[in-house]
Design a protein around this motif. Structure first.
Motif, mmCIF file in Angstrom:
data_model
loop_
_atom_site.group_PDB
_atom_site.id
_atom_site.type_symbol
_atom_site.label_atom_id
_atom_site.label_comp_id
_atom_site.label_asym_id
_atom_site.label_seq_id
_atom_site.Cartn_x
_atom_site.Cartn_y
_atom_site.Cartn_z
ATOM 1 N N GLY A 151 1.021 -1.913 -0.367
ATOM 2 C CA GLY A 151 -0.213 -0.213 0.005
ATOM 3 C C GLY A 151 0.776 1.553 -0.070
ATOM 4 N N CYS A 152 -0.418 2.627 -0.062
ATOM 5 C CA CYS A 152 0.869 3.607 0.130
ATOM 6 C C CYS A 152 -0.195 4.479 0.712
ATOM 7 C CB CYS A 152 1.035 4.028 -1.204
ATOM 8 S SG CYS A 152 1.993 5.612 -1.158
ATOM 9 N N ASP A 153 0.147 6.091 1.208
ATOM 10 C CA ASP A 153 -0.190 6.881 1.787
ATOM 11 C C ASP A 153 -0.552 8.231 0.578
ATOM 12 O OD1 ASP A 153 -1.320 4.876 4.002
ATOM 13 O OD2 ASP A 153 0.308 5.403 5.628
ATOM 14 N N ASN A 154 0.059 7.534 -0.059
ATOM 15 C CA ASN A 154 0.843 9.346 -0.792
ATOM 16 C C ASN A 154 -0.506 9.902 -1.346
ATOM 17 O OD1 ASN A 154 3.831 9.929 1.235
ATOM 18 N ND2 ASN A 154 4.166 8.262 -0.368
ATOM 19 N N PHE A 155 -0.669 9.833 -2.509
ATOM 20 C CA PHE A 155 -1.758 9.608 -2.900
ATOM 21 C C PHE A 155 -1.685 11.158 -3.620
ATOM 22 C CE2 PHE A 155 -4.495 8.392 0.463
ATOM 23 C CZ PHE A 155 -5.250 7.759 -0.567
ATOM 24 N N CYS A 156 -0.700 10.360 -4.712
ATOM 25 C CA CYS A 156 0.218 11.789 -5.644
ATOM 26 C C CYS A 156 -0.963 11.547 -6.385
ATOM 27 C CB CYS A 156 1.444 11.038 -6.685
ATOM 28 S SG CYS A 156 2.524 10.876 -5.457
ATOM 29 N N SER A 157 -1.326 12.876 -7.360
ATOM 30 C CA SER A 157 -2.605 12.965 -8.168
ATOM 31 C C SER A 157 -3.267 12.683 -8.528
ATOM 32 C CB SER A 157 -2.939 14.545 -7.855
ATOM 33 O OG SER A 157 -1.777 14.737 -8.853
ATOM 34 N N TYR A 158 -1.964 11.855 -9.699
ATOM 35 C CA TYR A 158 -2.250 10.678 -10.907
ATOM 36 C C TYR A 158 -2.306 9.750 -10.942
ATOM 37 C CZ TYR A 158 2.766 10.335 -9.689
ATOM 38 O OH TYR A 158 4.321 10.057 -9.072
ATOM 39 N N CYS A 159 -1.730 8.654 -9.262
ATOM 40 C CA CYS A 159 -1.992 7.792 -9.201
ATOM 41 C C CYS A 159 -2.675 7.186 -8.551
ATOM 42 C CB CYS A 159 -0.687 7.617 -8.144
ATOM 43 S SG CYS A 159 -0.218 5.924 -7.502
ATOM 44 N N ILE A 160 -3.183 5.602 -8.875
ATOM 45 C CA ILE A 160 -4.335 5.122 -9.150
ATOM 46 C C ILE A 160 -3.879 4.150 -7.330
ATOM 47 C CG2 ILE A 160 -4.079 3.637 -10.461
ATOM 48 C CD1 ILE A 160 -6.981 3.669 -10.959
ATOM 49 N N VAL A 161 -2.508 4.135 -7.175
ATOM 50 C CA VAL A 161 -2.447 2.780 -6.537
ATOM 51 C C VAL A 161 -2.733 3.001 -4.743
ATOM 52 C CG1 VAL A 161 -0.087 2.154 -4.955
ATOM 53 C CG2 VAL A 161 0.245 2.253 -7.483
ATOM 54 N N PRO A 162 -2.942 3.821 -4.559
ATOM 55 C CA PRO A 162 -3.572 3.825 -3.269
ATOM 56 C C PRO A 162 -4.792 3.423 -3.207
ATOM 57 C CG PRO A 162 -2.252 5.998 -3.411
ATOM 58 C CD PRO A 162 -2.207 5.343 -4.738
ATOM 59 N N TYR A 163 -5.511 3.650 -4.480
ATOM 60 C CA TYR A 163 -6.939 3.122 -3.980
ATOM 61 C C TYR A 163 -7.082 2.013 -4.168
ATOM 62 C CZ TYR A 163 -7.226 8.376 -4.753
ATOM 63 O OH TYR A 163 -6.597 9.814 -4.700
ATOM 64 N N GLY A 190 8.070 -2.680 -1.900
ATOM 65 C CA GLY A 190 7.209 -1.624 -1.326
ATOM 66 C C GLY A 190 6.715 -0.423 -2.356
ATOM 67 N N GLN A 191 5.700 0.355 -2.145
ATOM 68 C CA GLN A 191 5.276 1.259 -3.465
ATOM 69 C C GLN A 191 6.154 2.358 -2.319
ATOM 70 O OE1 GLN A 191 3.208 0.517 -5.434
ATOM 71 N NE2 GLN A 191 2.685 -1.016 -4.389
ATOM 72 N N ASN A 192 6.559 2.689 -1.439
ATOM 73 C CA ASN A 192 7.645 3.310 -0.993
ATOM 74 C C ASN A 192 8.506 2.879 -0.265
ATOM 75 O OD1 ASN A 192 9.038 6.046 0.096
ATOM 76 N ND2 ASN A 192 7.283 6.612 1.261
ATOM 77 N N SER A 204 11.607 4.433 -3.908
ATOM 78 C CA SER A 204 11.569 5.270 -2.720
ATOM 79 C C SER A 204 11.181 6.715 -3.263
ATOM 80 C CB SER A 204 12.901 5.268 -2.764
ATOM 81 O OG SER A 204 13.776 4.493 -2.186
ATOM 82 N N HIS A 205 10.304 7.152 -2.710
ATOM 83 C CA HIS A 205 9.866 8.347 -2.898
ATOM 84 C C HIS A 205 11.131 9.397 -2.116
ATOM 85 C CE1 HIS A 205 6.932 11.864 -2.621
ATOM 86 N NE2 HIS A 205 6.138 11.125 -2.780
ATOM 87 N N PRO A 206 11.514 10.452 -3.051
ATOM 88 C CA PRO A 206 12.676 11.311 -2.859
ATOM 89 C C PRO A 206 12.113 12.183 -1.199
ATOM 90 C CG PRO A 206 11.747 11.651 -5.123
ATOM 91 C CD PRO A 206 10.687 10.526 -4.229
ATOM 92 N N ASN A 264 1.461 16.945 -6.108
ATOM 93 C CA ASN A 264 0.945 16.308 -4.862
ATOM 94 C C ASN A 264 2.425 15.510 -4.174
ATOM 95 O OD1 ASN A 264 -0.053 16.621 -2.009
ATOM 96 N ND2 ASN A 264 -1.281 14.487 -2.874
ATOM 97 N N ARG A 265 3.717 15.961 -4.740
ATOM 98 C CA ARG A 265 4.672 15.094 -4.642
ATOM 99 C C ARG A 265 5.481 15.335 -3.700
ATOM 100 N NH1 ARG A 265 5.881 10.078 -5.672
ATOM 101 N NH2 ARG A 265 8.060 9.996 -6.593
ATOM 102 N N GLY A 266 5.364 16.224 -3.222
ATOM 103 C CA GLY A 266 5.973 17.101 -1.413
ATOM 104 C C GLY A 266 7.060 17.558 -1.413
HETATM 105 FE FE1 SF4 Z 1 2.471 5.971 -3.870
HETATM 106 FE FE2 SF4 Z 1 3.820 6.096 -6.177
HETATM 107 FE FE3 SF4 Z 1 1.522 6.481 -5.650
HETATM 108 FE FE4 SF4 Z 1 2.307 8.574 -4.665
HETATM 109 S S1 SF4 Z 1 3.439 7.510 -7.102
HETATM 110 S S2 SF4 Z 1 0.749 7.587 -4.556
HETATM 111 S S3 SF4 Z 1 3.757 7.347 -3.803
HETATM 112 S S4 SF4 Z 1 2.473 4.392 -5.702
#
Ligand code: SF4
Length: 427
Positions: free
Chosen positions: A141-153, A185-187, A223-225, A262-264
């Motif tokens: 899983g992932c908690d980051n919710f980058c605005s383009y990414c479907i992974v957390p959903y 891991g996603q991050n 890894s998330h930067p 929303n990359r932070g």
């Molecule tokens: Fe998570 Fe990576 Fe998707 Fe961002 S791009 S929401 S860090 S899986």
């Protein structure tokens, strides 16, 4: 992650007495383990499901299941569109595969299980594609919710596996003769943050490094930067088994785009991270992912990405054009770019990155590297394929008995994605 899940699914079925075949025409169970990260991946699955209609008509006893991220995000819709599917299995529910198959066999009805509740005991793959290198999932899983990414959903919130479970799997791999592991891991940088334990990712690397006799190399991705700590950089620099390669997805070089993604982090933060990595680990290779044509990306924004690529000098950059994923914030942003603009920018960026990769690889001609031999070149079976510590692929000609060994190779030729070499000595 998807490949690792496929190995888990194959292992579960092996336990149930099935064996693997790549002849889908005659298989008793056909599983499509799907990916949702880009539109092309989804379209491929939809096309394949359409083509499988006839096979299911001809062989109604064959069980057709859809797993993976598309199963999680499309669930009932998938079944409505393709009523010949027997079951849809979500990303957290792999262990339930035998139960679903039995239910289909006993009732003749289709089943959906996309619950987000993960089973207590995570299945560990026993069927693996390679006999030398292995994936080890350390978190989901992932908690980051980058605005383009479907992974957390589709993969849910972050859940770290316990260090003892991970160590147990690594020990089993070492005993089975594996030489290299890749922690997944996603991050991975946020490993442990969701638990009461005080062990973070750098601590986990040290723990595995010190307690894995037989394992020679440890890699990790992704890894998330924004979460790379000084402690992690020190761990990579100082732990002998941890490979000197960092995949660090930048995604864009424009602060405007990074903010909307929303990359932070900012491009300045990213570049200072690269500087710190190279200061402490001078020979490290750095690879990245980049998206071009994000909604609202101006030509100036795009040129900032080009500038970042030129300044950093990535060993490899995986470049993609933005692909709207339904349900994500970016998909409903107003200023979507036309496909031709995205394609033009993509080609421009690929060309620049190609030149950088070619020149970096050319500079290695004449140098010697320890490579772990993974197997044969799939395109030319007379050659062996191995990787440097820095994750460069090297092809060379020698005998079978070197598979699984670390040997020293002198680089004789190079391309943008791989190197060629000659064996100096094996040990
Ligand atoms: Fe998570 Fe990576 Fe998707 Fe961002 S791009 S929401 S860090 S899986």
């Amino acid at each position: 992650m998807n490949k690792c899940d496929s190995e888990v699914l194959a292992s579960i079925l092996k336990e149930e007495g099935y064996y693997y075949t790549d002849d889908f025409q005659t298989a008793d169970i056909l599983l499509l383990n799907t990916c949702s990260v880009r539109d092309t991946a989804e379209r491929k699955v939809l096309g394949r499901l359409e083509r499988l209609r006839h096979l299911k008509e001809d062989r109604p006893g064959m069980i057709l299941g859809v797993c993976g991220c598309m199963a999680q995000s499309w669930e009932h819709e998938l079944m409505e569109k393709f009523p010949h599917i027997d079951f849809v299995l979500g990303t957290s529910r792999l262990a339930e595969l035998p139960k679903l198959i039995r239910e289909v066999q006993e009732t003749g009805r289709s089943v959906i299980d996309v619950s987000e509740v993960a089973p207590q005991n995570e299945p560990i793959p026993t069927v693996r594609e390679s006999s030398v290198t292995a994936w080890v999932t350390i978190m989901h899983g992932c908690d980051n919710f980058c605005s383009y990414c479907i992974v957390p959903y589709v993969r849910g919130r972050e859940r770290s596996r316990s260090a003892s479970e991970i160590l147990q799997e690594v020990k089993y791999l070492a005993e089975s003769g594996y030489k290299e592991i890749t922690l997944l891991g996603q991050n991975v940088n946020s490993y442990g943050l969701d638990t009461e334990e005080s062990l973070d990712f750098a601590g986990l690397l040290a723990l595995i490094n010190d307690n894995s006799p037989g394992i020679e190399r440890i890699r990790f991705t992704t890894s998330h930067p924004k979460d790379v700590s000084e402690k992690l950089i020190d761990a990579i620099a100082n732990l002998p088994k941890v490979c000197k390669h960092f995949h660090l997805p930048a995604q864009a070089g424009s602060n405007n785009v990074l903010r909307r993604m929303n990359r932070g982090y900012t491009r300045e933060h990213y570049m200072s991270l690269v500087d710190r990595l190279r200061l402490k680990i001078p020979l490290i290779s750095i690879t990245t992912d980049l998206i071009v044509g994000f909604p609202g990306e101006t030509e100036r924004d795009f040129q900032d990405t080009v500038d970042l690529v030129e300044k950093v000098g990535f060993d490899i950059a995986f470049c993609f054009r933005y692909s709207p994923r339904r349900g994500t914030p970016a998909a409903s942003m107003e200023d979507q770019l036309p496909e031709d603009v995205k394609m033009k920018r993509l080609y421009e960026l690929l060309e620049i990155q190609d030149m950088i990769s070619i020149s970096k690889n050319k500079a290695l001609i004449g140098t010697a590297h320890d490579i772990l031999v993974e197997g044969r070149n799939p395109k030319d079976k007379s050659q062996l394929l191995g990787r440097t510590d820095t994750n460069k692929i090297v092809f060379f000609t020698e005998g079978d008995d070197l598979i699984g060994q670390i040997v020293t190779v002198s680089i004789t030729d190079s391309g943008n994605w791989s190197l060629r070499g000659e064996l100096i000595r094996g040990y």
